[in-house]
Design a protein around this motif. Structure first.
Motif, PDB file in Angstrom:
ATOM      1  N   LEU A 241       0.818  -1.199   0.000  1.00  0.00           N
ATOM      2  CA  LEU A 241       0.000   0.000   0.000  1.00  0.00           C
ATOM      3  C   LEU A 241       0.861   1.260   0.000  1.00  0.00           C
ATOM      4  O   LEU A 241       0.600   2.217  -0.740  1.00  0.00           O
ATOM      5  CB  LEU A 241      -0.925  -0.024   1.215  1.00  0.00           C
ATOM      6  CG  LEU A 241      -1.970   1.075   1.357  1.00  0.00           C
ATOM      7  CD1 LEU A 241      -2.844   1.155   0.121  1.00  0.00           C
ATOM      8  CD2 LEU A 241      -2.825   0.826   2.597  1.00  0.00           C
ATOM      9  N   ARG A 242       1.908   1.263   0.810  1.00  0.00           N
ATOM     10  CA  ARG A 242       2.808   2.419   0.885  1.00  0.00           C
ATOM     11  C   ARG A 242       3.589   2.606  -0.411  1.00  0.00           C
ATOM     12  O   ARG A 242       3.831   3.727  -0.860  1.00  0.00           O
ATOM     13  CB  ARG A 242       3.794   2.254   2.032  1.00  0.00           C
ATOM     14  CG  ARG A 242       3.190   2.310   3.415  1.00  0.00           C
ATOM     15  CD  ARG A 242       4.269   2.139   4.465  1.00  0.00           C
ATOM     16  NE  ARG A 242       5.183   3.285   4.503  1.00  0.00           N
ATOM     17  CZ  ARG A 242       6.325   3.301   5.183  1.00  0.00           C
ATOM     18  NH1 ARG A 242       6.716   2.224   5.857  1.00  0.00           N
ATOM     19  NH2 ARG A 242       7.092   4.374   5.186  1.00  0.00           N
ATOM     20  N   SER A 243       3.987   1.498  -0.999  1.00  0.00           N
ATOM     21  CA  SER A 243       4.861   1.564  -2.179  1.00  0.00           C
ATOM     22  C   SER A 243       4.106   1.865  -3.465  1.00  0.00           C
ATOM     23  O   SER A 243       4.612   2.578  -4.337  1.00  0.00           O
ATOM     24  CB  SER A 243       5.613   0.234  -2.340  1.00  0.00           C
ATOM     25  OG  SER A 243       6.352  -0.082  -1.185  1.00  0.00           O
ATOM     26  N   LEU A 244       2.902   1.322  -3.590  1.00  0.00           N
ATOM     27  CA  LEU A 244       2.198   1.353  -4.863  1.00  0.00           C
ATOM     28  C   LEU A 244       0.992   2.281  -4.896  1.00  0.00           C
ATOM     29  O   LEU A 244       0.491   2.600  -5.968  1.00  0.00           O
ATOM     30  CB  LEU A 244       1.769  -0.067  -5.240  1.00  0.00           C
ATOM     31  CG  LEU A 244       2.891  -1.114  -5.290  1.00  0.00           C
ATOM     32  CD1 LEU A 244       2.310  -2.491  -5.533  1.00  0.00           C
ATOM     33  CD2 LEU A 244       3.904  -0.748  -6.366  1.00  0.00           C
ATOM     34  N   GLY A 245       0.499   2.672  -3.723  1.00  0.00           N
ATOM     35  CA  GLY A 245      -0.717   3.475  -3.683  1.00  0.00           C
ATOM     36  C   GLY A 245      -1.959   2.602  -3.719  1.00  0.00           C
ATOM     37  O   GLY A 245      -1.900   1.405  -4.016  1.00  0.00           O
ATOM     38  N   ILE A 246      -3.090   3.217  -3.463  1.00  0.00           N
ATOM     39  CA  ILE A 246      -4.330   2.451  -3.290  1.00  0.00           C
ATOM     40  C   ILE A 246      -4.801   1.789  -4.578  1.00  0.00           C
ATOM     41  O   ILE A 246      -5.219   0.636  -4.575  1.00  0.00           O
ATOM     42  CB  ILE A 246      -5.438   3.356  -2.718  1.00  0.00           C
ATOM     43  CG1 ILE A 246      -5.184   3.584  -1.227  1.00  0.00           C
ATOM     44  CG2 ILE A 246      -6.821   2.740  -2.914  1.00  0.00           C
ATOM     45  CD1 ILE A 246      -6.219   4.422  -0.541  1.00  0.00           C
ATOM     46  N   LEU A 247      -4.747   2.490  -5.703  1.00  0.00           N
ATOM     47  CA  LEU A 247      -5.309   1.938  -6.935  1.00  0.00           C
ATOM     48  C   LEU A 247      -4.600   0.662  -7.365  1.00  0.00           C
ATOM     49  O   LEU A 247      -5.240  -0.347  -7.692  1.00  0.00           O
ATOM     50  CB  LEU A 247      -5.268   2.989  -8.046  1.00  0.00           C
ATOM     51  CG  LEU A 247      -6.131   4.235  -7.809  1.00  0.00           C
ATOM     52  CD1 LEU A 247      -6.027   5.191  -8.991  1.00  0.00           C
ATOM     53  CD2 LEU A 247      -7.580   3.851  -7.557  1.00  0.00           C
ATOM     54  N   LYS A 268       1.631   5.834  11.487  1.00  0.00           N
ATOM     55  CA  LYS A 268       2.964   6.415  11.323  1.00  0.00           C
ATOM     56  C   LYS A 268       3.579   6.090   9.961  1.00  0.00           C
ATOM     57  O   LYS A 268       4.593   6.672   9.577  1.00  0.00           O
ATOM     58  CB  LYS A 268       3.883   5.942  12.446  1.00  0.00           C
ATOM     59  CG  LYS A 268       4.151   4.454  12.466  1.00  0.00           C
ATOM     60  CD  LYS A 268       4.983   4.086  13.687  1.00  0.00           C
ATOM     61  CE  LYS A 268       5.237   2.597  13.784  1.00  0.00           C
ATOM     62  NZ  LYS A 268       5.998   2.249  15.001  1.00  0.00           N
ATOM     63  N   PHE A 269       2.952   5.157   9.224  1.00  0.00           N
ATOM     64  CA  PHE A 269       3.457   4.809   7.893  1.00  0.00           C
ATOM     65  C   PHE A 269       2.862   5.703   6.803  1.00  0.00           C
ATOM     66  O   PHE A 269       3.056   5.451   5.614  1.00  0.00           O
ATOM     67  CB  PHE A 269       3.145   3.345   7.573  1.00  0.00           C
ATOM     68  CG  PHE A 269       3.768   2.375   8.534  1.00  0.00           C
ATOM     69  CD1 PHE A 269       5.128   2.407   8.794  1.00  0.00           C
ATOM     70  CD2 PHE A 269       2.998   1.429   9.180  1.00  0.00           C
ATOM     71  CE1 PHE A 269       5.709   1.524   9.673  1.00  0.00           C
ATOM     72  CE2 PHE A 269       3.570   0.529  10.074  1.00  0.00           C
ATOM     73  CZ  PHE A 269       4.924   0.575  10.323  1.00  0.00           C
ATOM     74  N   GLY A 270       2.101   6.717   7.199  1.00  0.00           N
ATOM     75  CA  GLY A 270       1.551   7.648   6.211  1.00  0.00           C
ATOM     76  C   GLY A 270       0.311   7.147   5.501  1.00  0.00           C
ATOM     77  O   GLY A 270      -0.044   7.660   4.428  1.00  0.00           O
ATOM     78  N   LEU A 271      -0.393   6.183   6.086  1.00  0.00           N
ATOM     79  CA  LEU A 271      -1.539   5.587   5.395  1.00  0.00           C
ATOM     80  C   LEU A 271      -2.726   6.533   5.291  1.00  0.00           C
ATOM     81  O   LEU A 271      -3.522   6.433   4.354  1.00  0.00           O
ATOM     82  CB  LEU A 271      -1.954   4.284   6.083  1.00  0.00           C
ATOM     83  CG  LEU A 271      -0.881   3.179   6.122  1.00  0.00           C
ATOM     84  CD1 LEU A 271      -1.479   1.882   6.639  1.00  0.00           C
ATOM     85  CD2 LEU A 271      -0.243   2.958   4.755  1.00  0.00           C
ATOM     86  N   LEU A 272      -2.862   7.451   6.242  1.00  0.00           N
ATOM     87  CA  LEU A 272      -3.956   8.418   6.138  1.00  0.00           C
ATOM     88  C   LEU A 272      -3.779   9.308   4.904  1.00  0.00           C
ATOM     89  O   LEU A 272      -4.732   9.586   4.177  1.00  0.00           O
ATOM     90  CB  LEU A 272      -4.025   9.293   7.394  1.00  0.00           C
ATOM     91  CG  LEU A 272      -4.653   8.671   8.645  1.00  0.00           C
ATOM     92  CD1 LEU A 272      -4.625   9.677   9.791  1.00  0.00           C
ATOM     93  CD2 LEU A 272      -6.070   8.209   8.387  1.00  0.00           C
ATOM     94  N   LYS A 273      -2.550   9.735   4.676  1.00  0.00           N
ATOM     95  CA  LYS A 273      -2.269  10.583   3.517  1.00  0.00           C
ATOM     96  C   LYS A 273      -2.520   9.815   2.220  1.00  0.00           C
ATOM     97  O   LYS A 273      -3.096  10.347   1.268  1.00  0.00           O
ATOM     98  CB  LYS A 273      -0.822  11.054   3.573  1.00  0.00           C
ATOM     99  CG  LYS A 273      -0.417  11.991   2.447  1.00  0.00           C
ATOM    100  CD  LYS A 273       1.021  12.457   2.617  1.00  0.00           C
ATOM    101  CE  LYS A 273       1.431  13.406   1.503  1.00  0.00           C
ATOM    102  NZ  LYS A 273       2.847  13.854   1.660  1.00  0.00           N
ATOM    103  N   ILE A 274      -2.103   8.543   2.208  1.00  0.00           N
ATOM    104  CA  ILE A 274      -2.294   7.712   1.019  1.00  0.00           C
ATOM    105  C   ILE A 274      -3.783   7.519   0.744  1.00  0.00           C
ATOM    106  O   ILE A 274      -4.240   7.621  -0.400  1.00  0.00           O
ATOM    107  CB  ILE A 274      -1.597   6.346   1.208  1.00  0.00           C
ATOM    108  CG1 ILE A 274      -0.072   6.545   1.225  1.00  0.00           C
ATOM    109  CG2 ILE A 274      -2.002   5.358   0.120  1.00  0.00           C
ATOM    110  CD1 ILE A 274       0.703   5.317   1.655  1.00  0.00           C
ATOM    111  N   ALA A 275      -4.564   7.248   1.791  1.00  0.00           N
ATOM    112  CA  ALA A 275      -6.007   7.050   1.633  1.00  0.00           C
ATOM    113  C   ALA A 275      -6.687   8.333   1.162  1.00  0.00           C
ATOM    114  O   ALA A 275      -7.554   8.302   0.278  1.00  0.00           O
ATOM    115  CB  ALA A 275      -6.618   6.579   2.950  1.00  0.00           C
ATOM    116  N   ALA A 276      -6.279   9.470   1.729  1.00  0.00           N
ATOM    117  CA  ALA A 276      -6.907  10.747   1.377  1.00  0.00           C
ATOM    118  C   ALA A 276      -6.681  11.109  -0.082  1.00  0.00           C
ATOM    119  O   ALA A 276      -7.546  11.708  -0.720  1.00  0.00           O
ATOM    120  CB  ALA A 276      -6.369  11.853   2.288  1.00  0.00           C
TER     121      ALA A 276
END
Length: 326
Positions: A241-247, A268-276
């Protein structure tokens, strides 16, 4: 300039939104233990377009902190947004007030004013769907015991294990539900039962099991699903998820969950930013620390907070809403 929609029975109105982003440095907070990392705080201030629309006119339960991009929202997403935004989810009921996953805990969650009850589903040897978290009771597998045997053991420990049907009868038309499937293989049985009692906009199915959610989405595409992710159980998925993004992540797992249900330690892995970035709604679990609850309530990327202390979360949210109106 961006916009947020006001969902009310009287109609949909559009308001200007100004967003302010502030970085919150590494801090110590957690659920019964320490957590370190960086949480980004996104605070939203709503400014009325016209004198007829103001904070004082907003409903007490109006979603003030949307986590989706601040743009006009497609009609297909309106029911999901209305259901999720800024919600307090009682983890296994009000489990700080009564034994978790019991009728007493669910009654207390309703009394407190939680928006959702999260509860766990397992199946007994004789095919009864029950509300119970652990796979074992008194060192015996739930799947190898009948419903009667389970409750004889539970009775000796001072509580009763309810059936899922009992939970549905209690909660129908009173509170929304987040139903967690603990195992694979009885997805259709659970959905048939839940949909017989609860309107489709009033529940969501959660699971760690991608195959269970995929099964539900294939057969019931209109049912809302949430993928649970934890630091301990899902290290590889989090890396993807962190490396590739949600799509790309969704294509790889062949599943498009309606929400991500993130353990607080994963933030802390930045998942909120990725989801947003992709407008993916987020639940965060299990948050019991007062400071962290307050921060997440004030973060427009968080749609629901799952807590063992829904009474505390409700009090903090009520205070926040009052402050915003005055």
């Amino acid at each position: 300039m961006s916009y947020i929609w006001d969902f009310r029975e009287s109609g949909i109105q559009k308001s200007e939104v100004r967003s302010q982003k502030s970085e919150v440095g590494s801090r110590e907070s957690g659920v019964g233990s320490r957590a370190s990392g960086t949480l980004e705080s996104h605070h939203t201030t709503i400014a009325p377009i016209s004198p007829s629309l103001s904070l004082n006119s907003l409903s007490p339960h109006l979603p003030i902190f949307p986590s989706l991009p601040l743009l006009p929202v497609p009609c297909s997403l309106l029911p999901l947004l209305h259901m999720l935004t800024n919600r307090i989810i009682a983890h296994r009921g009000a489990s700080n007030c009564a034994k978790e996953n019991t009728i007493e805990a669910y009654e207390k969650a309703i009394e407190i004013g939680a928006d959702f009850i999260e509860f766990d589903v397992r199946i007994t040897k004789d095919g009864v769907l029950i509300s119970h978290h652990d796979p074992m009771i008194a060192n015996q597998a739930i799947s190898q015991l009948s419903f009667g045997e389970i409750n004889r053991i539970a009775g000796q420990q001072g509580f009763r294990v309810p059936t899922v049907e009992e939970v549905l009868k209690l909660t129908r038309n009173k509170i929304k539900l987040a139903v967690e499937l603990k195992e694979e293989g009885y997805e259709e049985k659970v959905l048939a039962l839940v949909m017989g009692y609860i309107k489709i906009d009033n529940f969501i199915i959660l699971s760690f099991n991608i195959s269970s959610l995929r099964c539900i989405k294939n057969k019931y595409p209109e049912v809302k699903t949430g993928l649970l992710l934890s630091k301990k159980k899902n290290k590889f998925l989090i890396i993807l998820l962190r490396s590739l993004g949600i799509l790309v992540f969704q294509k790889l797992i062949r599943l498009t969950p309606d929400i991500l249900a993130l353990q607080w330690e994963t933030l802390k892995f930045g998942l909120l930013k990725i989801a947003a970035k992709q407008g993916k709604p987020v639940f965060v679990w299990t948050v019991n620390d007062k400071k962290m609850i307050g921060e997440l309530l004030n973060d427009n990327r968080v749609d629901g907070i799952i807590s063992d202390q829904p009474d505390l979360a409700r009090k903090l949210l009520t205070n926040l809403e009052y402050t915003l109106r005055h």
